[in-house]
Design an enzyme around this catalytic site. Structure first.
Site, mmCIF file in Angstrom:
data_model
loop_
_atom_site.group_PDB
_atom_site.id
_atom_site.type_symbol
_atom_site.label_atom_id
_atom_site.label_comp_id
_atom_site.label_asym_id
_atom_site.label_seq_id
_atom_site.Cartn_x
_atom_site.Cartn_y
_atom_site.Cartn_z
ATOM 1 N N ASP A 18 21.638 -29.054 157.173
ATOM 2 C CA ASP A 18 22.478 -29.923 158.013
ATOM 3 C C ASP A 18 21.665 -30.766 158.984
ATOM 4 O O ASP A 18 22.149 -31.134 160.050
ATOM 5 C CB ASP A 18 23.513 -29.096 158.820
ATOM 6 N N LYS A 21 19.846 -35.044 156.222
ATOM 7 C CA LYS A 21 19.094 -35.572 155.074
ATOM 8 C C LYS A 21 19.862 -36.700 154.390
ATOM 9 O O LYS A 21 19.278 -37.662 153.921
ATOM 10 C CB LYS A 21 18.829 -34.456 154.051
ATOM 11 N N GLY A 45 26.447 -30.501 151.749
ATOM 12 C CA GLY A 45 27.413 -31.510 152.181
ATOM 13 C C GLY A 45 26.641 -32.587 152.901
ATOM 14 O O GLY A 45 26.307 -32.435 154.071
ATOM 15 N N HIS A 46 26.282 -33.652 152.184
ATOM 16 C CA HIS A 46 25.461 -34.710 152.777
ATOM 17 C C HIS A 46 26.366 -35.839 153.263
ATOM 18 O O HIS A 46 27.055 -36.470 152.473
ATOM 19 C CB HIS A 46 24.433 -35.198 151.756
ATOM 20 N N GLN A 226 20.026 -28.200 151.737
ATOM 21 C CA GLN A 226 19.764 -27.077 152.665
ATOM 22 C C GLN A 226 18.425 -27.305 153.407
ATOM 23 O O GLN A 226 17.984 -28.427 153.500
ATOM 24 C CB GLN A 226 19.789 -25.725 151.946
HETATM 25 P P1 IMP Z 1 25.154 -20.158 149.589
HETATM 26 O O1 IMP Z 1 24.162 -21.250 149.385
HETATM 27 O O2 IMP Z 1 26.578 -20.634 149.495
HETATM 28 O O3 IMP Z 1 24.883 -18.963 148.723
HETATM 29 O O4 IMP Z 1 25.002 -19.638 151.101
HETATM 30 C C1 IMP Z 1 23.842 -18.939 151.552
HETATM 31 C C2 IMP Z 1 23.489 -19.347 152.966
HETATM 32 O O5 IMP Z 1 23.059 -20.700 152.985
HETATM 33 C C3 IMP Z 1 24.664 -19.274 153.951
HETATM 34 O O6 IMP Z 1 24.163 -18.902 155.222
HETATM 35 C C4 IMP Z 1 25.153 -20.713 154.015
HETATM 36 O O7 IMP Z 1 25.830 -20.989 155.220
HETATM 37 C C5 IMP Z 1 23.839 -21.457 153.909
HETATM 38 N N1 IMP Z 1 24.000 -22.800 153.346
HETATM 39 C C6 IMP Z 1 24.196 -23.139 152.062
HETATM 40 N N2 IMP Z 1 24.282 -24.474 151.927
HETATM 41 C C7 IMP Z 1 24.124 -24.991 153.151
HETATM 42 C C8 IMP Z 1 24.078 -26.335 153.656
HETATM 43 O O8 IMP Z 1 24.190 -27.323 152.931
HETATM 44 N N3 IMP Z 1 23.878 -26.456 154.993
HETATM 45 C C9 IMP Z 1 23.710 -25.375 155.810
HETATM 46 N N4 IMP Z 1 23.747 -24.104 155.390
HETATM 47 C C10 IMP Z 1 23.942 -23.921 154.062
#
Ligand code: IMP
Length: 428
Positions: A18, A21, A45-46, A226
């Site tokens: 977040d 990017k 979520g970009h 991420q």
């Molecule tokens: P997952 O990717 O849904 O398996 O989540 C694993 C961890 O990564 C969790 O703490 C999510 O909140 C975090 N996470 C996954 N995608 C994002 C993102 O795009 N931004 C921030 N945190 C993310």
């Protein structure tokens, strides 16, 4: 950052995701020919704001908003096809023509409904705070060598036979985890039948397309999702996502060799946020944490969850600089700090009474560290209209200089608002 010798650049998040990017990729894409997503999936979520329109892209690369850019989704992504199509439809409804501009690796693995059921069931015990998009279970299938890839849709009878085994297995796991949910084979088969005619025309050998583009001196932007601290190898394990979010993942996940990459831009917020569980050493106490959240609009673009907010953590960014091999830094959301009279910056940690300058591998240790702060003076002036460094108040420039010195990498961009034009490019 592009020049005749720098034609392939990776953009990565250098904190916990977040960082903005999407905006940086949108800005850089103006000078790019190809923009490629290479890991993660619909968990990302970009957000890109153009004029009064806001676009939240989950799987489609942020470059899609530039009409002459071709976008690719690499083999390293776990693709949720229905979400992809709703994203495509919504772009079309908003006047963005994607025809002939989006291709998907035939080697990318699919995220299917049973992955989401497994994600929800394992969250009950693991409590990682995942996005619930089935990302972990889809990567588990991939590395367990039982995934279904885009290319498998070419032979639907085979894919259906494989599905039978996967759905059975998922149901056994769901029962084992005490979940009452069950996956249904028929629903999955119908889904693949429905998806295949729309997905297959977009399938391509993405690595080959990038290779040829680079041979022709075209400019390629590899868009990470991420952030470094969510990397499955280098992040705050087990509170991480299931892919390699660091720059090394860009080569593997897009299908090119690491020698083809010429630069890595790390995106950081001027402060720090994290969504989901796991340690966040510089998390701000009330009321500063809430103030950062309000001013920065810090709510998850995918899940709407409030993000945990805190101060810039130089130990995190130094670590991200090292594991990504960053060649430049983009500092976003500087304007969010405009009204703070004093801004703490975490310079290192204390662990068991000792100074700790490096990221501990043990998540419990990171949970116990005490940040060492220095306090930077705020500037108490709006920065949203600055378009060059000289337009910024002196204290804001000093703040950026300090972040640069602590991180060990030059600041190349500063973002001072959500709009496309609210960006400062720092020329070396
Ligand atoms: P997952 O990717 O849904 O398996 O989540 C694993 C961890 O990564 C969790 O703490 C999510 O909140 C975090 N996470 C996954 N995608 C994002 C993102 O795009 N931004 C921030 N945190 C993310």
């Amino acid at each position: 950052m592009f020049d005749p010798k720098t034609t392939c650049i990776v953009v990565v998040g250098a904190q916990w995701g977040d960082e903005g990017k999407g905006k940086l990729v949108d800005v850089l894409a103006e000078r790019a020919d190809l923009v490629v997503r290479y890991q993660g999936g619909a968990n990302a979520g970009h957000t890109v704001v153009i004029g009064d329109k806001q676009f939240v892209l989950r799987q489609i690369p942020s470059g899609i908003l530039h009409p002459r850019v071709t976008c690719l989704i690499g083999n390293g992504v776990v693709l949720e096809p229905e979400n992809l199509f709703s994203e495509l439809d919504s772009l079309r409804e908003r006047g963005i023509d994607t025809a002939g501009r989006l291709y998907i690796s035939d080697r990318a693995h699919l995220v299917l409904p049973y992955h989401k059921l497994l994600d929800a069931a394992s969250e009950k015990s693991q409590k990682l705070g995942t996005t619930g998009r089935g990302i972990g279970p889809a990567y588990e299938d991939k590395y367990g060598r039982r995934g279904i890839r885009v290319v498998d849709l070419r032979r639907l009878e085979c894919a259906s036979a494989i599905l039978q085994d996967r759905v059975n297995r998922a149901n056994q796991l769901l029962a084992l985890m005490g979940s009452a949910e069950r996956a249904h084979l028929e629903t999955h088969i119908r889904l693949l039948e429905r998806l295949a005619p729309r997905l297959l025309p977009l399938a391509a050998d993405v690595g080959l397309l990038i290779y040829r583009a680079l041979q022709a001196q075209r400019r390629v932007l590899l868009e990470g999702a991420q952030g470094a601290l969510l990397d499955v190898d280098h992040g705050t394990y087990p509170y991480v996502t299931s892919s390699n979010t660091t720059a090394g993942g860009a080569a593997v996940g897009s299908g090119i060799g690491p020698t083809k990459i010429h630069g890595v831009l790390g995106v950081v917020k001027a402060y720090t946020t994290r969504v989901g569980n796991g340690p966040l050493p510089t998390e701000a106490k009330a009321p500063d944490g809430e103030r950062l959240r309000e001013l920065g609009g810090e709510f998850g673009a995918v899940t709407g969850r409030p993000r945990r907010c805190g101060w810039f953590d130089a130990t995190v960014v130094r670590y991200a600089t090292r594991v990504n091999g960053l060649t430049g830094l983009a500092v976003t959301k500087l304007d969010v700090l405009d009204s703070f009279a004093e801004i703490p910056v975490g310079t290192s940690y204390r662990l068991n009474g000792e100074v700790c300058e490096e990221m501990p591998a043990e998540v419990d240790a990171l949970g116990r560290v005490e940040p060492v702060y220095e306090v930077q003076p705020g500037w108490l002036k709006p920065t949203g209209d600055a378009r060059k460094l000289a337009d910024l108040p002196g204290a804001a420039r000093a703040y950026l200089d300090r972040l640069e010195a602590l991180s060990g990498v030059p600041v190349r961009y500063v973002s001072v608002g959500t709009r496309r034009d609210q960006i400062i490019e720092v020329t070396p």
